[in-house]
Structure formats: C-alpha cells, structure tokens
Design a protein around this motif. Structure first.
Motif, short mmCIF file in Angstrom:
data_model
loop_
_atom_site.label_atom_id
_atom_site.label_comp_id
_atom_site.label_asym_id
_atom_site.label_seq_id
_atom_site.Cartn_x
_atom_site.Cartn_y
_atom_site.Cartn_z
N GLY A 189 1.44 3.17 -5.18
CA GLY A 189 1.14 3.28 -3.76
C GLY A 189 1.13 4.71 -3.30
N GLU A 190 1.04 4.90 -1.97
CA GLU A 190 0.94 6.23 -1.41
C GLU A 190 2.15 7.10 -1.74
N VAL A 191 3.33 6.50 -1.80
CA VAL A 191 4.53 7.29 -2.07
C VAL A 191 4.51 7.84 -3.50
N PRO A 242 7.07 7.01 -10.62
CA PRO A 242 7.79 8.14 -10.01
C PRO A 242 7.37 8.33 -8.56
N ALA A 243 8.29 8.79 -7.73
CA ALA A 243 7.99 8.95 -6.30
C ALA A 243 8.89 10.01 -5.68
N ARG A 244 8.91 11.20 -6.26
CA ARG A 244 9.66 12.30 -5.67
C ARG A 244 8.76 13.02 -4.68
N VAL A 245 8.97 12.72 -3.41
CA VAL A 245 8.09 13.27 -2.39
C VAL A 245 8.89 14.08 -1.38
N MET A 246 8.17 14.95 -0.71
CA MET A 246 8.71 15.61 0.48
C MET A 246 8.16 14.83 1.67
N LEU A 247 9.02 14.04 2.30
CA LEU A 247 8.60 13.21 3.43
C LEU A 247 8.57 14.05 4.70
N VAL A 248 7.43 14.06 5.36
CA VAL A 248 7.26 14.72 6.66
C VAL A 248 6.87 13.64 7.66
N GLY A 251 0.82 -1.21 0.00
CA GLY A 251 0.00 0.00 0.00
C GLY A 251 0.85 1.25 0.00
N LEU A 252 2.04 1.18 0.59
CA LEU A 252 2.89 2.36 0.68
C LEU A 252 3.66 2.63 -0.60
N ILE A 253 4.30 1.60 -1.15
CA ILE A 253 5.12 1.83 -2.34
C ILE A 253 4.47 1.31 -3.62
N GLY A 254 3.36 0.57 -3.49
CA GLY A 254 2.69 0.03 -4.65
C GLY A 254 2.88 -1.48 -4.73
#
Length: 510
Positions: free
Chosen positions: A293-295, A340-346, A282-285
């Motif tokens: 996924g969510e990322v 693609p998964a360029r995120v700003m992780l908080v 669920g998080l990465i697919g």
C-alpha cells in the motif's frame, strides 16, 4: 523425458527459488501445471505452446506435466512462461540439461516468442546471487533493474529463440554491465523550493529537524496558512537515499509493477500523498493476493496525509503498527506477508471544521460538540506516534510582501545532509538509517542527558502528562537537534527545543 529449469517467485518483496520440473510422457496430448499455480500461471500453457511453435521449434504432442516446487507455496505472475518453454525444449532434447542448470530464468512470453518484462526482477537477481548461479536470464526491459545486483551476470533477452540458441551454445547474449552508482544519480531537481515560502520560520525549523532525523510531524493551522505548501517542499531538503535504502525501495516498486521502463533504481526519496477517501487496504496494503500500500510505497520517503481528520478513523488507526515497527504484516488464510514501511509521516489538519479556532483574525463558527467530534477522529495512541506537533499560524501581510528573501532549500539541505552523515556513521553497524528509527536499547547509549536536562524533562512530563513513548521521542528529537548543531552531547537547550515540539500533545488530543 524429464527436465528441470530454475526460476524464481516473489513472496512479499523478497524472492525465493522455484524449481520448474517438466515431465513428458506417452498419452493423450495434455498440458497440466501443478504446484499451486494461480490463474496467470495456469494460462501460460497457451502462451508457451504458441511461442515455441512461432519460434520455429516443435511442440510435443504428448502428455506434459509441469511441477512448480516447492509445491506448498502459491505461485503467481507470468514470469514462469520462459522457464517452462526452456524446460519443454530441454525435455525434448533441443537443449542439454547441463546448459540450463547454470542459470536462473524468468520472463513472460508473447505468442510470437517475444519476451516481455516481469515484476520483481531485482529481488530475483538477489536470489540468483545468493544461490550461486552463474547468471540470470531476464527480459530485456528488466536488464538495468537486475544489473544493479553485483556478483551475478545478467543476460537480457528479447526473444525465445535468442535464449534457445544461447543455451545451445550457438548464439550469444551480451551481459548487461553492472554500474549501480551511475543510476543512483537523480536526473532532475525538485521544482519546489523553500526559498518561495514567506514567513513560517518556526515551521521551517521544525521541518528541518524532522528531515534531519526522519521524524514524523503534524502541522496544525488555519486554511491558507501554508501547511500543504510546506509539506510538498520537504523532498527538496531530504538527503539522497543510501544505496541500501534505494535497493529496499526499488524492490517494493518492482514487485508492485511501478518501476519505470528501463529504470534501475529509485534514486530519490518517494513522496506519496493519497487522497482522504483511500481505504485501509489502499493505505497499508491488501487484496486477495496482498499488494503493498501507500505506506510501503513511501518506504524511506515521505507519506503526506493532508486534512488528516477527513480520513476514516479506522483507516488512520491501521497506521499504528507501521509507524511503530517500520513494517506492515498482512495475514491471509494462505500466507502471511510482511512489507517494509519506514516512512516519515507528515500530516496536516485544521484546528476545527471551519478552520479558524483560536485564529485572532477570524471568528470560529463551530460548536464545542463539532470541534470535539472533529478532533476525536485522531486517537491519543496515533498522536503519540507522531514525534513533532507544531502550529502553523496565518502569515501576516508584512511577511508575505517583505523583500527579504527566504532561505533556499539547498542551504537547508546541506545542514540536513551533514546531520544524516553523522547518523550514518553512528549506526553503521546496524540496520538503522536515522535517529527516528532508534529502539529503546539505543537511547541509553546515544541519548544520554545531563542532570539539568533530566530535571527539565521531568518537569515537562509532570506538567504535560506525556507518555513513556513521548519521552523517548523527545530524546530522539533532542539527539537530532544536537546533530544539526554538530554537538556530540545533548545539551539542555536541545531538550528544551524538543519539548516545545510536543506542546500540542494534549491540546489536540482532548
């Protein structure tokens, strides 16, 4: 009788052309689909047959063979219904082959001939433009999404009979006018504002830097200190996405089937906050047919993980590659897909299970073993990929009840936008959108420091035991701080401030 209609299929977030070949020959009535079709594609024969008959056209009582080329790639989805129907009517002579050659066709059919929306029409329109088709025939509900692509005529259709009459030259379909920038305007403003947050000036400054450079950030503090409140207000200070960023994000949502009805583009940066019970898939697919996924859904936006140690350790560890590479690669026996998964992780966490370790106002009830077990869920390599670590202490009564108003998000956002504008100009010839995405080869060119800053950085590394990756992240943060100050050179004070945002590197990991 042989006919050919061009359509398209999705692989990851990109589309590729599919040649739908129809052969009608003498024999017992049958309908066979080949070319690695999955279940939804195989079932199209019943929808196509009913749609053609209910639209007033004859369906041949012969042997029908449908080939989806290239045959080595698995085909999924319901978007082949319309091209198969058009191909059958072309093979029977209702439509001329020359008329169908100019268009890429996609759409799901109802039993009564209505054309329903499909996933991934934006990517398919990009493919149609790349392959120099005259136009693309899409379901009416997908019209705005496809019309974002310049240089290709989009023909939105509501019914099979409308498409048939259009291809026969006996009817018209109005071309959807392209106006992508009009759909880029956000129709709403963030409902949460930093002006509502009392105190926490140090945390606000760190979040401003993180937003300006797209840096990952970790907040550590006791319950009720405002970590979640601060995180949920980050979208209010983020700059609007560029057109290229909006296209990339919209492709993901289109493929996942999450794009709103009649929505053209994702016009605001996404904020995703999955629950801590989420699985690694669920998080990465993942899945039999891998889905984003969510990322990936947070691409060019914010992925907020609250109560970070409550996530399963193996789930957190799968974030290493996306945070480092900006993409997720999912390998299956049949294929390998990259999202693609360029995120700003908080991320936010308490310092211990009870939450009051090192809090002067409360007594911590946790044993050293409990604290160690709690923190061991966060590995050193994962923490090393988070640029900024800050402490968020409890807010005093005086600050909470003070009459002095806090700085609103709009003022912070102006500084963030100014810094991002500098970065867009700096990286205009590359696929980099912010400082956090710089690779090692960019650091020497854009993150050069003077001897005083170098000496300060050397002492910090020796004292704190920082890794080479942490060194690069300090340089990137220093670059962002300089951009916020409007300075071309990175000064010693910028490096000093960047170093303090790595102060938890060892204390949290131990």
């Amino acid at each position: 009788m042989l006919a050919k209609v061009m359509s398209s299929a999705i692989h990851g977030v990109d589309a590729y052309p599919v040649e739908v070949e129809i052969d009608i020959s003498n024999g017992l009535p049958s309908f066979i689909t080949v070319g690695l079709p999955e279940t939804a594609v195989k079932e199209s024969k019943e929808r196509v047959k009913a749609a053609i008959k209910n639209s007033g056209y004859g369906f041949p009582d012969d042997r029908i063979t449908v080939n989806l080329a290239p045959a080595h790639r698995k085909k999924e989805g319901t978007g082949f219904d319309l091209p198969i129907a058009v191909g059958i009517l072309t093979a029977t002579g209702v439509i001329s082959q020359d008329a169908t050659n100019a268009f890429l066709v996609l759409g799901e059919l109802s039993l009564d001939g209505r054309i329903k929306a499909v996933f991934g029409s934006l990517s398919m329109a990009l493919t149609a433009r790349q392959k120099d088709f005259k136009g693309i025939v899409v379901p009416f509900e997908n019209r705005k999404e496809a019309a974002v692509v310049k240089g290709i005529d989009v023909y939105p259709a509501r019914h099979l009979s409308q498409v048939i009459e259009f291809l026969k030259g006996q009817g018209t379909i109005e071309i959807e006018p392209p106006d992508p920038m009009a759909w880029m305007v956000s129709d709403s403003t963030p409902s949460e504002d930093f002006g509502e947050v009392r105190g926490q000036e140090h945390a606000k400054r760190a979040l401003e830097i993180a937003a300006a450079g797209g840096h990952n950030i970790l907040m550590v503090g006791p319950p009720g200190a405002g970590k979640t409140m601060l995180a949920r207000r980050i979208p209010s200070i983020l700059p609007p996405p560029t057109f290229e960023e909006a296209i990339e994000t919209t492709k993901i949502y289109s493929v996942a089937g999450l794009l709103g009805r009649d929505q053209a583009l994702i016009s605001r940066r996404c904020f995703r906050s999955p629950h801590h019970t989420i699985s690694d898939a669920g998080l990465i697919g993942g899945g039999v047919i891998p889905r984003p996924g969510e990322v990936s859904l947070a691409h060019h936006g914010v992925l907020f993980l609250d109560e970070l140690p409550e996530y399963k350790k193996h789930v957190l560890e799968v974030l290493r590659q996306p945070l480092e590479d900006g993409e997720v690669t999912l390998s299956r026996a049949s294929s390998t897909i990259t999202y693609p998964a360029r995120v700003m992780l908080v991320a936010a966490l308490n310092p211990c299970p009870c939450g009051y370790y090192s809090d002067p106002q409360h007594t911590c009830r946790c044993t050293s073993q409990q604290i160690h077990r709690y923190r061991s869920k966060l590995s050193g390599p994962l923490l090393d990929r988070i640029d900024i670590h800050i402490e968020v202490p409890a807010v005093s009564y005086k600050d909470l009840m003070g009459e002095t108003g806090a700085e609103p998000s709009e003022d912070i956002r102006k500084r963030v936008v100014a810094a991002r504008t500098i970065q867009q100009h700096r990286f205009r010839r590359s696929r980099i959108f912010c400082n956090a995405q710089m690779q090692n080869r960019h650091l020497k060119k854009w993150c050069a420091i003077d001897p005083d800053s170098s000496a300060l950085l050397e002492r910090a590394i020796d004292k704190m035991g920082l890794s080479a990756r942490a060194l690069n992240r300090i340089l990137k943060i220093g670059r962002t701080i300089a951009d916020l100050a409007g300075r071309e050179e990175i000064a010693c004070e910028h490096i000093a401030e960047a170093i303090q945002y790595r102060a938890l590197d060892r204390s949290v990991a131990d």
